[in-house]
Design a protein around this motif. Structure first.
Motif, short mmCIF file in Angstrom:
data_model
loop_
_atom_site.label_atom_id
_atom_site.label_comp_id
_atom_site.label_asym_id
_atom_site.label_seq_id
_atom_site.Cartn_x
_atom_site.Cartn_y
_atom_site.Cartn_z
N UNK A 54 -7.16 -11.70 -9.96
CA UNK A 54 -6.90 -10.27 -10.11
C UNK A 54 -5.45 -10.12 -10.55
N UNK A 55 -5.25 -9.43 -11.65
CA UNK A 55 -3.92 -9.24 -12.24
C UNK A 55 -3.46 -7.80 -12.01
N UNK A 56 -2.30 -7.66 -11.43
CA UNK A 56 -1.72 -6.33 -11.22
C UNK A 56 -0.27 -6.35 -11.70
N UNK A 57 0.05 -5.37 -12.52
CA UNK A 57 1.43 -5.26 -12.97
C UNK A 57 1.98 -3.92 -12.51
N UNK A 58 3.27 -3.88 -12.38
CA UNK A 58 3.95 -2.67 -11.96
C UNK A 58 5.16 -2.46 -12.86
N UNK A 93 -9.26 -15.91 -3.61
CA UNK A 93 -8.76 -14.76 -4.34
C UNK A 93 -7.30 -15.03 -4.69
N UNK A 94 -7.00 -14.95 -5.98
CA UNK A 94 -5.63 -15.19 -6.46
C UNK A 94 -5.12 -13.93 -7.12
N UNK A 95 -4.07 -13.37 -6.55
CA UNK A 95 -3.43 -12.18 -7.10
C UNK A 95 -2.27 -12.61 -7.98
N UNK A 96 -2.35 -12.25 -9.24
CA UNK A 96 -1.28 -12.52 -10.20
C UNK A 96 -0.57 -11.21 -10.46
N UNK A 97 0.73 -11.16 -10.17
CA UNK A 97 1.49 -9.93 -10.43
C UNK A 97 2.67 -10.24 -11.33
N UNK A 98 3.28 -9.20 -11.85
CA UNK A 98 4.55 -9.39 -12.52
C UNK A 98 5.66 -9.26 -11.48
N UNK A 99 6.87 -9.61 -11.87
CA UNK A 99 7.94 -9.64 -10.87
C UNK A 99 8.50 -8.26 -10.53
N UNK A 100 7.97 -7.20 -11.13
CA UNK A 100 8.40 -5.86 -10.73
C UNK A 100 8.08 -5.62 -9.25
N UNK A 101 7.02 -6.26 -8.74
CA UNK A 101 6.67 -6.10 -7.34
C UNK A 101 7.72 -6.69 -6.39
N UNK A 102 8.56 -7.57 -6.90
CA UNK A 102 9.63 -8.12 -6.06
C UNK A 102 11.02 -7.78 -6.60
N UNK A 103 11.07 -7.07 -7.70
CA UNK A 103 12.35 -6.64 -8.27
C UNK A 103 12.72 -5.23 -7.82
N UNK A 104 11.72 -4.41 -7.54
CA UNK A 104 11.96 -3.01 -7.16
C UNK A 104 11.38 -2.74 -5.78
N UNK A 105 11.93 -1.74 -5.14
CA UNK A 105 11.50 -1.39 -3.78
C UNK A 105 10.04 -0.96 -3.78
N UNK A 106 9.30 -1.47 -2.80
CA UNK A 106 7.91 -1.08 -2.59
C UNK A 106 7.43 -1.70 -1.29
N UNK A 107 6.36 -1.16 -0.77
CA UNK A 107 5.79 -1.71 0.46
C UNK A 107 4.55 -2.55 0.19
N UNK A 108 4.20 -2.69 -1.07
CA UNK A 108 2.92 -3.29 -1.41
C UNK A 108 2.96 -4.81 -1.42
N UNK A 129 -4.17 -16.27 -2.26
CA UNK A 129 -2.87 -16.73 -2.77
C UNK A 129 -2.34 -15.64 -3.69
N UNK A 130 -1.03 -15.63 -3.86
CA UNK A 130 -0.38 -14.61 -4.67
C UNK A 130 0.82 -15.23 -5.37
N UNK A 131 0.99 -14.91 -6.65
CA UNK A 131 2.18 -15.34 -7.39
C UNK A 131 2.77 -14.14 -8.11
N UNK A 132 4.11 -14.10 -8.15
CA UNK A 132 4.79 -12.96 -8.75
C UNK A 132 5.97 -13.35 -9.63
N UNK A 133 6.58 -14.49 -9.38
CA UNK A 133 7.79 -14.86 -10.12
C UNK A 133 7.51 -16.07 -11.00
#
Length: 151
Positions: A54-58, A93-108, A129-133
């Motif tokens: 599952x890919x989520x970008x912010x 389940x593998x969550x692929x995110x962009x690094x906006x999830x760890x670059x900007x404030x959020x609770x997610x 598992x989850x990867x963001x950077x």
């Protein structure tokens, strides 16, 4: 469905809604949950692991907090995965995110992680598992490469 009915969650025919009583199972007929992709790890014609991607970008318009609501859809998919994993062993389940999830404030981002830990502690079949950077993506691809090379 019996447990839903026993709790009074299924509308009765007297509620005068389309999906009541015996028609209630049709509320989800033909609908499905979809993930963005799947990676299969097959060895000697045996499925070793099925990874649901599952890919989520912010993004952040104000460069302080993330915008949007991709996290809400993932929260639902995460719970649906919990049900799927109970039925189909060797599923992750593998969550692929962009690094906006760890670059900007959020609770997610922390929520995804904490929910993953809690669910794994409660349900032995839950594998998340989850990867963001970039370094986390590199670690993931190195693990996959090692598996492909039989290490």
């Amino acid at each position: 469905m019996n447990e839903l009915a026993n709790r009074g969650w299924i509308p009765t025919n007297g509620d005068k809604v389309i999906y009541s009583g015996n028609n209630y199972p049709n509320i989800h007929k033909g609908l499905s949950i979809e993930f963005d992709g799947t990676v299969l790890f097959i060895e000697d014609d045996v499925l070793r692991l099925k990874v649901l991607l599952e890919c989520k970008s912010a993004k952040s318009s104000n460069k302080v907090r993330i915008d949007g609501n991709a996290h809400e859809r993932f929260a639902y998919q995460n719970l649906e995965y919990l049900e799927l994993a109970a039925l189909y062993p060797r599923t992750q389940l593998l969550l692929l995110t962009n690094d906006a999830f760890v670059r900007y404030r959020n609770k997610y981002h922390t929520g995804f992680g904490v929910h993953g830990i809690r669910l794994a502690n409660a349900f032995a079949w839950y594998d998340f598992d989850m990867v963001s950077t970039s370094s986390q993506y590199l670690r993931l691809f190195e693990r996959w490469q090692a598996w492909l090379e039989g290490q």
